[in-house]
Design an enzyme around this catalytic site. Structure first.
Site, mmCIF file in Angstrom:
data_model
loop_
_atom_site.group_PDB
_atom_site.id
_atom_site.type_symbol
_atom_site.label_atom_id
_atom_site.label_comp_id
_atom_site.label_asym_id
_atom_site.label_seq_id
_atom_site.Cartn_x
_atom_site.Cartn_y
_atom_site.Cartn_z
ATOM 1 N N ASP A 26 0.393 -1.395 0.040
ATOM 2 C CA ASP A 26 -0.178 -0.427 0.044
ATOM 3 C C ASP A 26 1.023 1.253 -0.048
ATOM 4 O OD1 ASP A 26 -1.597 2.540 0.238
ATOM 5 O OD2 ASP A 26 -3.366 1.109 2.023
ATOM 6 N N HIS A 71 -2.418 -0.342 -2.774
ATOM 7 C CA HIS A 71 -4.372 0.835 -2.287
ATOM 8 C C HIS A 71 -4.879 0.422 -3.857
ATOM 9 C CE1 HIS A 71 -5.444 4.241 0.335
ATOM 10 N NE2 HIS A 71 -6.214 3.945 -1.023
#
Length: 232
Positions: free
Chosen positions: A170, A201
Site C-alpha cells: 500500500d 491500495h
C-alpha cells in the site's frame, strides 16, 4: 430499487444525501457503504447495489457533503484525483463520524432495520475503524484503511467484530504502519486482519486500473461471510 434519501444530522440542523439501495423483500440487515475520497461514484453505487442483491438494505452517504454535494470523481484521472485529495484535506472527520452515527440511527429508527454493518474503502476504511471504536455498530469492515496506526490508542473500545483488508504494498500505508496495526490489533479477539501480499491500495475498486480481480473477489468473499455471520 435505488433512490437518494436525506439523513438528518445528529444535531438536527441539516440533512445530508445518501444513495439507498433496497433489497427485494424484507432486509436481512443493513450495510452502510463508506466511499473512497472520490465521492459516491459509480463504483460505490455498484457496491451498494451488490449488497442489496444479497438481501441487505445498503446506504452510501455522501461524506463530503459539507463541502459539496454530488461529488463523482474518477481515480484514474489525475486532475480528479487531486481534486479528491483536496476534498479529503478539507473534511471534518469528527463531524463525519457523527454523520455515520446519524446514519446508524436513521437505519434503525426510520428504516426499521436493527442490525447494521459498515464497509469502507481507503479513507472509508479508516472511518470503518473509527466506527468500530466510537459507535455501537454491529460489525465493520475496512479495505486498505489509512491512518489506523495513529489511532491505536482507541482500540480498547472495539467491542464488536472488525475486519481489515491490508495490501502489503500500500503506497499510502508504509510497512512500519502496517506492522503497528498488526501488533496493536492482532491480539484483539474482535479483530480479523487479512494481508494481501504484493498488492497496492485500491485493489478492490469496482472499476478502473487499480482493481486486482482475484484479490478483490477473495476480499469480497471474506467480507460477505463476515457480515453473514455477524449481522444474522
Amino acid at each position: 430499487m435505488a433512490e437518494t434519501v436525506r439523513i438528518p444530522t445528529l444535531e438536527g440542523s441539516a440533512t445530508f444525501p445518501a444513495y439507498l439501495a433496497r433489497p427485494d423483500g424484507e432486509p436481512r440487515a443493513a450495510i452502510i457503504v463508506i466511499q473512497e475520497i472520490f465521492g459516491v461514484n459509480p463504483g460505490i453505487r455498484r457496491k451498494a447495489d451488490h449488497w442489496a442483491s444479497l438481501g441487505y438494505l445498503a446506504l452510501a452517504p455522501e461524506v463530503f457533503w459539507r463541502q459539496d454535494e454530488g461529488i463523482d470523481l474518477d481515480a484514474d484521472v489525475p486532475e480528479q484525483f487531486q481534486q479528491a485529495l483536496a476534498y479529503m484535506n478539507g473534511h471534518d472527520f469528527a463531524a463525519g463520524i457523527r454523520d455515520v452515527e446519524a446514519a446508524i440511527h436513521w437505519i434503525r429508527r426510520e428504516a426499521g432495520v436493527a442490525k447494521v454493518g459498515l464497509v469502507g474503502f481507503c479513507m472509508g476504511g479508516m472511518i470503518a475503524y473509527q466506527t468500530a471504536t466510537r459507535t455501537d455498530i454491529d460489525a465493520s469492515v475496512g479495505y486498505y484503511p489509512v491512518g489506523v496506526a495513529g489511532m491505536l490508542n482507541e482500540s480498547h473500545a472495539i467491542a464488536r467484530p472488525l475486519m481489515l483488508h491490508i495490501p502489503t504494498n500500500d503506497g499510502f500505508v508504509p510497512p512500519e504502519q502496517q506492522a503497528a496495526v498488526h501488533e496493536g490489533l492482532g491480539p484483539n479477539r474482535h479483530v480479523t486482519l487479512w494481508d494481501y501480499v504484493g498488492l497496492d491500495h485500491g485493489f478492490a475498486a469496482e472499476m478502473g486500473l487499480r482493481r486486482n480481480e482475484a484479490a478483490a473477489r477473495l476480499a469480497d468473499e471474506r467480507t460477505t461471510a463476515f457480515f453473514a455471520e455477524n449481522l444474522a
